[in-house]
Design an enzyme around this catalytic site. Sequence first.
Site, PDB file in Angstrom:
ATOM      1  N   ASP A 260       8.295  44.858  44.196  1.00 29.01           N
ATOM      2  CA  ASP A 260       7.723  43.824  45.072  1.00 29.01           C
ATOM      3  C   ASP A 260       8.299  43.892  46.484  1.00 29.01           C
ATOM      4  O   ASP A 260       8.193  42.930  47.250  1.00 29.01           O
ATOM      5  CB  ASP A 260       8.021  42.432  44.495  1.00 29.01           C
TER       6      ASP A 260
ATOM      7  N   ASP B 121      15.379  34.504  31.702  1.00 26.14           N
ATOM      8  CA  ASP B 121      16.055  35.065  30.531  1.00 26.14           C
ATOM      9  C   ASP B 121      16.470  33.959  29.553  1.00 26.14           C
ATOM     10  O   ASP B 121      16.260  34.074  28.341  1.00 26.14           O
ATOM     11  CB  ASP B 121      17.266  35.903  30.954  1.00 26.14           C
TER      12      ASP B 121
END
Length: 493
Positions: free
Chosen positions: A97, A245
């Site tokens: 990105d 996560d």
Amino acid sequence: MLSDILRLSVFSVEILYFASLLLISIVGFHWYRLCWLYIKNRKRSSLLPPPPDVSPLPSVTVQIPVYNEVYVIKRVIEAVCAIDYPAHLFEIQVLDDSTDETSEIAGEVIEREKQRGVNISHIRRRTRRGFKAGALKDAFGSARGEFIALFDADFVPPRDFLRSILGCFSDPRVGIAQACWGHTNMEQSLLTRLQSVFLDGHFVIEQAGRSASGLFLNFNGTASVIRRECLVSSGGWHEDTMAEDLDLSCRAQLKGWKIQYLKALVCPAEIPSDIAAFKSQQRRWTGGGVQNAKKFFAALISNKGFSAAFRIEAAFHLLRSFLSPLFHFYLFSAVVIAIVGGGFPASAYNIVGATAFAASGGIFLFYTLAVLESSPERKIWRFAAVPFVIVLLSGISISNAQEVYRCLAGRGGGFVRTPKTASVAQTGHIYGQKFNFTAFLELAAAGALLFCAFAGGVKDPLMKGILTAFSGAFLYVFFLSVKTHIGRFFRGS
């Protein structure tokens, strides 16, 4: 009337003092528990699993999410391409990105590796929607592996990483496996040395002890492998927290999947090289913890399918972000009581104080044990660093507390990357962050504590010492913040 109001105010402050100190003491005693879990399972936690008991070997997709990583992108791609695994079962996706020359560097390395026969692709997006979680979510549809391995850009996986970790999945209940983080730049500065001890506490003691005991565990988002079936059944990647996560860890365990941790498999990574990067990282982890606590605390604690011990560890893990505000409540109430006095008998203060003193040994034991277990050479400086780790964590508590309040108010969630510099001079890299004016709050807090200790009427020598120590913690972090940004100013970065 006024005297009644004052008595009520002092009483309220005393209740705040006792409540905050008792809660902090509970956290302190939990450090002892973490040490015990590790010691009890020490031998088992130090073993690698047997090689994968599957034939043929499973296919694996390695994903490397990247955003503006000009210093480390070449290193991570080359390290991942060098992993020892059959080429026809191995694909690599660089999820890029970036908005700077990182993409050009990555493209050159990828083309070179393709010519060597490596199955590697360069995936670009039009926007950074969802940040890291968004990139992983968007790329999942094109990933062909039965297992997904993740590496952040500053990690350097060893060649045997996959062959060492896939043995965890011989147990069909294991959905995620996590390796231990090592440190590529531990010796770079005092700050990186302190962070290495801090991280070793989590990875060497906490993760190993919890995993070996079958208790709640979070995977850390990198240097890890996820079973595709686990990711799908848990709902894929979610973009609504800063800690994708921990979010996936909670959902996977609520679905019945196990997470296994491998202390013996070490994957080196870069420690934030300056205080701005470290505070940014800790704010993101703190805010992500608050968001996930709001999202999953009730579901995890009320789930009777988990043991009481599992739910206790889940509660401590999800609520740890609130320790910074709790610490400030204690400081505020302690100063007020030390100056104006309290109405409770001295025996009550003595009992609570003795309890807190006994509990405070837990954090010292925790990090001392981490040093013993993570450093075969047992360098003297690492033992000497233990009290200064606590100073560092106290010093950044204002920054962390701000993130807690923002997330509780629903205004948190802004993802700010942690710059990686491949050990470029701390103030000489191009990813310097803007000066955060929280540093002036740290200076103000240090000045206020010193004033109260020596000019504000505090008479108790122990309280004077406590206030002076925490003042030093805030001054240290303020000094590092100013030093970092002054250095960048003169270097023009």
